[in-house]
Design a protein around this motif. Structure first.
Motif, mmCIF file in Angstrom:
data_model
loop_
_atom_site.group_PDB
_atom_site.id
_atom_site.type_symbol
_atom_site.label_atom_id
_atom_site.label_comp_id
_atom_site.label_asym_id
_atom_site.label_seq_id
_atom_site.Cartn_x
_atom_site.Cartn_y
_atom_site.Cartn_z
ATOM 1 N N HIS A 188 0.844 -1.204 0.000
ATOM 2 C CA HIS A 188 0.000 0.000 0.000
ATOM 3 C C HIS A 188 0.879 1.253 0.000
ATOM 4 O O HIS A 188 0.592 2.239 -0.689
ATOM 5 N N GLY A 189 1.932 1.242 0.788
ATOM 6 C CA GLY A 189 2.841 2.376 0.834
ATOM 7 C C GLY A 189 3.531 2.610 -0.488
ATOM 8 O O GLY A 189 3.799 3.757 -0.875
ATOM 9 N N LEU A 190 3.816 1.522 -1.226
ATOM 10 C CA LEU A 190 4.440 1.645 -2.544
ATOM 11 C C LEU A 190 3.520 2.395 -3.504
ATOM 12 O O LEU A 190 3.959 3.312 -4.209
ATOM 13 N N TRP A 191 2.250 2.030 -3.526
ATOM 14 C CA TRP A 191 1.303 2.713 -4.411
ATOM 15 C C TRP A 191 1.049 4.159 -3.979
ATOM 16 O O TRP A 191 0.926 5.057 -4.825
ATOM 17 N N LEU A 192 0.992 4.395 -2.682
ATOM 18 C CA LEU A 192 0.789 5.770 -2.198
ATOM 19 C C LEU A 192 1.957 6.665 -2.604
ATOM 20 O O LEU A 192 1.759 7.822 -3.003
ATOM 21 N N GLY A 193 3.174 6.153 -2.535
ATOM 22 C CA GLY A 193 4.338 6.935 -2.932
ATOM 23 C C GLY A 193 4.302 7.286 -4.402
ATOM 24 O O GLY A 193 4.648 8.409 -4.799
ATOM 25 N N LEU A 194 3.865 6.332 -5.244
ATOM 26 C CA LEU A 194 3.794 6.588 -6.677
ATOM 27 C C LEU A 194 2.764 7.671 -6.991
ATOM 28 O O LEU A 194 3.048 8.613 -7.754
ATOM 29 N N LEU A 195 1.586 7.569 -6.405
ATOM 30 C CA LEU A 195 0.552 8.570 -6.678
ATOM 31 C C LEU A 195 0.960 9.947 -6.146
ATOM 32 O O LEU A 195 0.638 10.977 -6.752
ATOM 33 N N PHE A 196 1.675 9.976 -5.036
ATOM 34 C CA PHE A 196 2.131 11.261 -4.491
ATOM 35 C C PHE A 196 3.083 11.951 -5.454
ATOM 36 O O PHE A 196 3.059 13.180 -5.602
ATOM 37 N N SER A 197 3.913 11.170 -6.161
ATOM 38 C CA SER A 197 4.837 11.776 -7.123
ATOM 39 C C SER A 197 4.070 12.447 -8.270
ATOM 40 O O SER A 197 4.507 13.472 -8.798
ATOM 41 N N PHE A 198 2.919 11.887 -8.656
ATOM 42 C CA PHE A 198 2.082 12.514 -9.685
ATOM 43 C C PHE A 198 1.584 13.882 -9.213
ATOM 44 O O PHE A 198 1.572 14.851 -9.973
ATOM 45 N N VAL A 199 1.132 13.924 -7.967
ATOM 46 C CA VAL A 199 0.604 15.175 -7.406
ATOM 47 C C VAL A 199 1.672 16.254 -7.393
ATOM 48 O O VAL A 199 1.431 17.409 -7.791
ATOM 49 N N VAL A 200 2.872 15.900 -6.950
ATOM 50 C CA VAL A 200 3.960 16.876 -6.870
ATOM 51 C C VAL A 200 4.313 17.403 -8.252
ATOM 52 O O VAL A 200 4.510 18.612 -8.439
ATOM 53 N N ARG A 201 4.385 16.515 -9.247
ATOM 54 C CA ARG A 201 4.749 16.958 -10.594
ATOM 55 C C ARG A 201 3.709 17.903 -11.173
ATOM 56 O O ARG A 201 4.045 18.945 -11.744
ATOM 57 N N GLY A 202 2.433 17.570 -11.032
ATOM 58 C CA GLY A 202 1.390 18.434 -11.555
ATOM 59 C C GLY A 202 1.357 19.785 -10.870
ATOM 60 O O GLY A 202 1.216 20.828 -11.518
ATOM 61 N N ALA A 203 1.500 19.795 -9.551
ATOM 62 C CA ALA A 203 1.435 21.047 -8.793
ATOM 63 C C ALA A 203 2.606 21.967 -9.114
ATOM 64 O O ALA A 203 2.430 23.194 -9.275
ATOM 65 N N THR A 204 3.808 21.417 -9.220
ATOM 66 C CA THR A 204 4.975 22.263 -9.468
ATOM 67 C C THR A 204 4.990 22.810 -10.902
ATOM 68 O O THR A 204 5.394 23.961 -11.132
ATOM 69 N N LEU A 205 4.545 21.996 -11.882
ATOM 70 C CA LEU A 205 4.454 22.515 -13.252
ATOM 71 C C LEU A 205 3.383 23.595 -13.347
ATOM 72 O O LEU A 205 3.550 24.592 -14.068
ATOM 73 N N GLY A 206 2.283 23.414 -12.627
ATOM 74 C CA GLY A 206 1.246 24.451 -12.599
ATOM 75 C C GLY A 206 1.778 25.754 -12.028
ATOM 76 O O GLY A 206 1.420 26.845 -12.502
ATOM 77 N N TRP A 207 2.637 25.655 -11.059
ATOM 78 C CA TRP A 207 3.246 26.840 -10.458
ATOM 79 C C TRP A 207 4.115 27.591 -11.471
ATOM 80 O O TRP A 207 4.190 28.825 -11.452
ATOM 81 N N ARG A 208 4.752 26.863 -12.413
ATOM 82 C CA ARG A 208 5.631 27.485 -13.398
ATOM 83 C C ARG A 208 4.893 27.955 -14.652
ATOM 84 O O ARG A 208 5.468 28.672 -15.478
ATOM 85 N N TYR A 209 3.637 27.556 -14.816
ATOM 86 C CA TYR A 209 2.932 27.860 -16.061
ATOM 87 C C TYR A 209 2.830 29.358 -16.381
ATOM 88 O O TYR A 209 3.004 29.748 -17.548
ATOM 89 N N PRO A 210 2.531 30.256 -15.429
ATOM 90 C CA PRO A 210 2.416 31.679 -15.787
ATOM 91 C C PRO A 210 3.636 32.244 -16.499
ATOM 92 O O PRO A 210 3.516 33.082 -17.411
ATOM 93 N N ARG A 211 4.828 31.779 -16.169
ATOM 94 C CA ARG A 211 6.041 32.251 -16.843
ATOM 95 C C ARG A 211 6.073 31.758 -18.293
ATOM 96 O O ARG A 211 6.551 32.471 -19.192
ATOM 97 N N LEU A 212 5.578 30.547 -18.528
ATOM 98 C CA LEU A 212 5.521 30.023 -19.887
ATOM 99 C C LEU A 212 4.615 30.889 -20.766
ATOM 100 O O LEU A 212 4.984 31.274 -21.881
ATOM 101 N N GLU A 213 3.444 31.217 -20.254
ATOM 102 C CA GLU A 213 2.507 32.017 -21.025
ATOM 103 C C GLU A 213 3.050 33.416 -21.295
ATOM 104 O O GLU A 213 2.863 33.983 -22.369
ATOM 105 N N ALA A 214 3.734 33.983 -20.296
ATOM 106 C CA ALA A 214 4.283 35.336 -20.457
ATOM 107 C C ALA A 214 5.326 35.388 -21.558
ATOM 108 O O ALA A 214 5.526 36.435 -22.204
ATOM 109 N N ALA A 215 5.990 34.250 -21.845
ATOM 110 C CA ALA A 215 7.038 34.219 -22.854
ATOM 111 C C ALA A 215 6.479 34.190 -24.281
ATOM 112 O O ALA A 215 7.240 34.297 -25.239
ATOM 113 N N ALA A 216 5.150 34.044 -24.413
ATOM 114 C CA ALA A 216 4.561 33.935 -25.758
ATOM 115 C C ALA A 216 4.506 35.269 -26.481
ATOM 116 O O ALA A 216 4.174 35.301 -27.662
#
Length: 436
Positions: A407-435
Motif C-alpha cells: 500500500h505504501g508503494l502505491w501511495l508513494g507513486l501517486l504522491f509523485s504525480f501530485v507533486v509533478r502536476g502542482a509544481t508545473l502548474g506553479w511554473r505555467y504563468p512564466r511560460l505564457e508570459a514568454a509567448a
C-alpha cells in the motif's frame, strides 16, 4: 500552422487518432500478459513484466527524441520554416538509430546492471533475460520511431501515428497468439512478436515521411548540422533526457520494490500497471494535442491562442480521466480475472485496485502540463519539477513501505504525480508570459 480556428473539433481531430492508436498499446500489454498467463504460473507473467519494463526504461531514456522533436517541429511549423521542419526529421532519425545501436552494443552491461538491483527470483530472471535478449535487436527501429512520431504529431498528422500503431500492435497481437499459443514458444514467443512488429512500424513510418525526403532540406548537411539549431536541440533533449531518466527511475524502482513482496505481488502489480498505462495512453491524445497547438502558437507568437490551446486540451483531458476512473471501478475485477488465471494473483490485484481508480484524477495535471511544456520547449522547468517529484517519491515511498507494505508503494507513486502536476502548474504563468 493550420489556418482553421482552434475549436473543440480541431482538438479532437488531433487527439482522436492518438487515443485510438494508444488504445491498442495497453491492449497489447493485456494480450502479452494474458497469453503467458494462460500457462497458469506467476513466473512467466512476472518475467514478461520485469523484462518489458527494463527495456521500456532503457528505450524511454531516449523519449526526449519524440518530445523534443515534437516541440521544436511545432514551433518551426508555426513560424513557417519548412526547411527546418525537414532538417529536424533527419536529426531525429540519426539520433534514434545511433541510440538503438548503442543499446545493442552495451546490452550485456545494461542488463547486468538492471538485474543486479532486482530481487526477482532466479526463475523470473532467467525467463526475463530470454525475453530481453531477443527484443533488444529492434532498439534502433523503436527509438527512431520516437522521432518520427514527434515529427508527425507536431504537424497534426496524427492519422499517420494511428496507422503506425495499428500496424505494430496488430502485428504484435496476432504473432503473440501464433508464437505462444500456436507454436508453444512461451516467453521468447512474446519477444519475437514484438521484434517483428517494431521493425514493421519503422518501415511504415519512413514511408509516411516520404514527402519530407523529396525536400532537399532533409539532406542539406550544412543545415542539418548547423550549430545554432543543434545546440538548441541538444539543450532541449538533455533536459528531457534527465526528466525521462528520473521518471523511469520512479517506475523501475516501483517494480523492483514490489518484487520484495514475492512473485505473486510482483505479478499483481504488473497487471495493475496496465490500468495506469491505459490512463497514460488515453491522456497522451490530449497532451500531444497540447504539444502541437502550444508549440505552433508559441512559434507564431500568439499568447491568446496559446492560452486557448491549454484550456481546450486540458478540459478534454480531465473529462477522459473521470470516465476512466469510473470504468476502472466498474470493470476492474473483470479485467483482472481476464488477464490472469492464477487465483492468488487475482486476489492481490483486486486488493490494490482502488489505487488505479484514483490514479487518473490524481495524475491529470501532471500529464496535461507535460504536453504544454513540451510544446513550448520549456524543458528546464520540466527537468527541475521532475527532480522535485522524484525526490518527493523516494523520500516518502521507503518509509511508507516500511509501515504499509505494498500500500505504501502505491501511495508513494501517486504522491509523485501530485507533486509533478502542482509544481508545473506553479511554473505555467512564466511560460505564457514568454509567448509575447
Amino acid at each position: 500552422m493550420a489556418d482553421d480556428a482552434l475549436t473543440h473539433r480541431r482538438v479532437l481531430r488531433i487527439a482522436g487518432p492518438i487515443v485510438l492508436s494508444n488504445a491498442t498499446v495497453p491492449i497489447l500489454g493485456v494480450v502479452d500478459t494474458g497469453v503467458v498467463g494462460q500457462l497458469g504460473e506467476a513466473a512467466p507473467i512476472a518475467a514478461v513484466g520485469i523484462g518489458a519494463i527494463i527495456l521500456t526504461a532503457l528505450y524511454w531514456i531516449f523519449g526526449f527524441l519524440r518530445m523534443g522533436t515534437s516541440g521544436l517541429t511545432a514551433q518551426a511549423a508555426g513560424a513557417g520554416n519548412r526547411g527546418e521542419v525537414a532538417a529536424l526529421l533527419t536529426r531525429a532519425l540519426l539520433i534514434g538509430t545511433g541510440a538503438g545501436l548503442a543499446i545493442i552494443l552495451l546490452q550485456v552491461w545494461l542488463f547486468a546492471g538492471a538485474f543486479a538491483i532486482s530481487p526477482a527470483s532466479a526463475e523470473v530472471e532467467s525467463l526475463a533475460r530470454q525475453y530481453m535478449a531477443i527484443r533488444v535487436w529492434s532498439a534502433p527501429a523503436l527509438i527512431a520511431l520516437y522521432g518520427i512520431t514527434g515529427w508527425l504529431i507536431a504537424q497534426e498528422r496524427t492519422a499517420g501515428v494511428l496507422a503506425i500503431q495499428l500496424l505494430m500492435n496488430g502485428t504484435n497481437i496476432v504473432l503473440d497468439f501464433v508464437f505462444v499459443l500456436g507454436f508453444d514458444w512461451g516467453v521468447p514467443g512474446v519477444a519475437w512478436a514484438t521484434f517483428i512488429a517494431e521493425w514493421a512500424g519503422l518501415a511504415l513510418g519512413l514511408w509516411l515521411c516520404r514527402a519530407a525526403f523529396r525536400d532537399p532540406a532533409w539532406r542539406d548537411w550544412p543545415r542539418v548540422f548547423d550549430r545554432a539549431p543543434l545546440v538548441r536541440m541538444a539543450v532541449v533533449n538533455t533536459d528531457i533526457l534527465i526528466r525521462s531518466v528520473l521518471l523511469q527511475a520512479i517506475f523501475v524502482s516501483f517494480l523492483f520494490f514490489g518484487a520484495r513482496f514475492g512473485d505473486v505481488q510482483l505479478a499483481a502489480n504488473h497487471i495493475l500497471l496496465q490500468f495506469l498505462e491505459v490512463t497514460a495512453y488515453a491522456m497522451d491524445g490530449f497532451a500531444f494535442a497540447a504539444e502541437a497547438l502550444v508549440g505552433q502558437a508559441l512559434g507564431a507568437k500568439r499568447r491568446g491562442l496559446l492560452r486557448r490551446s491549454v484550456i481546450l486540451t486540458s478540459a478534454w483531458g480531465l473529462g477522459v480521466c473521470v470516465l476512466l476512473a469510473l470504468a476502472f471501478a466498474l470493470c476492474g475485477p473483470w479485467i483482472i480475472a481476464l488477464m490472469a488465471k492464477n487465483v492468488p494473483v487475482q486476489e492481490a490485484a483486486n486488493l490494490f485496485l482502488p489505487y488505479m481508480i484514483a490514479a487518473p484524477i490524481v495524475g491529470v495535471a501532471a500529464w496535461m502540463f507535460d504536453g504544454v511544456f513540451i510544446g513550448a520547449t520549456r524543458t528546464t522547468d520540466m527537468r527541475n519539477m521532475m527532480i522535485l517529484s522524484a525526490l518527493a517519491y523516494f523520500a516518502t515511498v521507503i518509509p511508507l513501505m516500511a509501515v504499509f507494505g505494498n500500500h505504501g508503494l502505491w501511495l508513494g507513486l501517486l504522491f509523485s504525480f501530485v507533486v509533478r502536476g502542482a509544481t508545473l502548474g506553479w511554473r505555467y504563468p512564466r511560460l505564457e508570459a514568454a509567448a509575447g
